[in-house]
Design a protein around this motif. Structure first.
Motif, PDB file in Angstrom:
ATOM      1  N   CYS A 147      -2.098   0.996  -4.271  1.00 57.57           N
ATOM      2  CA  CYS A 147      -0.963   0.114  -4.059  1.00 57.57           C
ATOM      3  C   CYS A 147       0.023   0.193  -5.209  1.00 57.57           C
ATOM      4  O   CYS A 147      -0.248   0.818  -6.230  1.00 57.57           O
ATOM      5  CB  CYS A 147      -1.459  -1.320  -3.875  1.00 57.57           C
ATOM      6  SG  CYS A 147      -2.540  -1.507  -2.434  1.00 57.57           S
ATOM      7  N   THR A 203       0.854  -1.195   0.000  1.00 58.08           N
ATOM      8  CA  THR A 203       0.000   0.000   0.000  1.00 58.08           C
ATOM      9  C   THR A 203       0.886   1.239   0.000  1.00 58.08           C
ATOM     10  O   THR A 203       1.816   1.341   0.803  1.00 58.08           O
ATOM     11  CB  THR A 203      -0.903   0.010   1.260  1.00 58.08           C
ATOM     12  OG1 THR A 203      -1.720  -1.168   1.231  1.00 58.08           O
ATOM     13  CG2 THR A 203      -1.771   1.246   1.319  1.00 58.08           C
ATOM     14  N   GLN A 237      -7.341   2.175  -0.886  1.00 57.57           N
ATOM     15  CA  GLN A 237      -5.922   1.852  -0.791  1.00 57.57           C
ATOM     16  C   GLN A 237      -5.351   1.901  -2.197  1.00 57.57           C
ATOM     17  O   GLN A 237      -5.814   1.183  -3.077  1.00 57.57           O
ATOM     18  CB  GLN A 237      -5.726   0.423  -0.293  1.00 57.57           C
ATOM     19  CG  GLN A 237      -5.876   0.191   1.165  1.00 57.57           C
ATOM     20  CD  GLN A 237      -5.695  -1.299   1.455  1.00 57.57           C
ATOM     21  OE1 GLN A 237      -6.675  -2.013   1.449  1.00 57.57           O
ATOM     22  NE2 GLN A 237      -4.477  -1.744   1.687  1.00 57.57           N
TER      23      GLN A 237
END
Length: 182
Positions: free
Chosen positions: A143, A55, A141
């Motif tokens: 990533c 992340t 999130q």
């Protein structure tokens, strides 16, 4: 002998981790209830990255009715906030009226997929938010490879457990009796 006891103990630990993993597979709030007209400390738990990818950003949208939000800085992460108007003015402490505030928080850093972390902010649940209301706190999130958008909210009558990427939810409850205005 001690050596034969260790594998049994390790197997029990491994089994407990495996069976508890699905329940912690998505971003959640440590405390999923808050009182109307009271402060709230949100602890967002991020248990993993995106498909085994680290992340790099945690982006949180602040729901309407959660006001006076302040994010907690994290060592090793940069912090940014986006401020904007609320849909309506809210009464805050000591007769103060607030019309705008933090609407989004973004932490930028690196959280390896095999690690767990928490992202914290505090705020105040406006007294205008009725007990029984559920506020969704969408989290995205970003990533190294891909994105996990924890933004789904169950439609009326839909089983929330059927959602693949549920948003963390904050259920608003009545304030304790000694905090209520008479």
């Amino acid at each position: 002998m001690q050596t034969t006891a260790w594998p049994a103990w390790a197997a029990l630990v491994a089994a407990s981790l495996i069976t508890s993993a699905p329940a912690a597979a998505h971003v959640t709030l440590e405390r999923s209830e808050a009182s109307a007209g009271a402060g709230y400390k949100a602890v967002l738990r991020v248990p993993h990255g995106c498909d085994r990818s680290a992340t790099l950003k945690v982006r949180v949208t602040i729901p309407e009715g959660l006001i006076a939000v302040k994010p907690m800085p994290k060592p090793g992460w940069t912090l940014a906030v986006a401020k904007g108007p609320y849909q309506k003015a809210y009464d805050f402490m000591h007769g103060l009226t607030v019309k705008e505030g933090v609407r989004e928080i973004v932490w930028t850093g690196r959280l390896a997929d095999e690690h767990y972390d928490e992202f914290v902010f505090s705020g105040f649940v406006a007294s205008a938010v009725a007990p029984g209301t559920t506020l969704a706190v969408p989290v995205v999130q970003e990533c190294e490879t891909g994105t996990a958008a924890w933004t789904e909210v169950a439609a009326p009558g839909q089983d929330p457990h059927a959602l693949k990427k549920p948003a963390p939810l904050l259920r608003i409850v009545a304030p304790p009796e000694h905090h209520r205005h008479h």
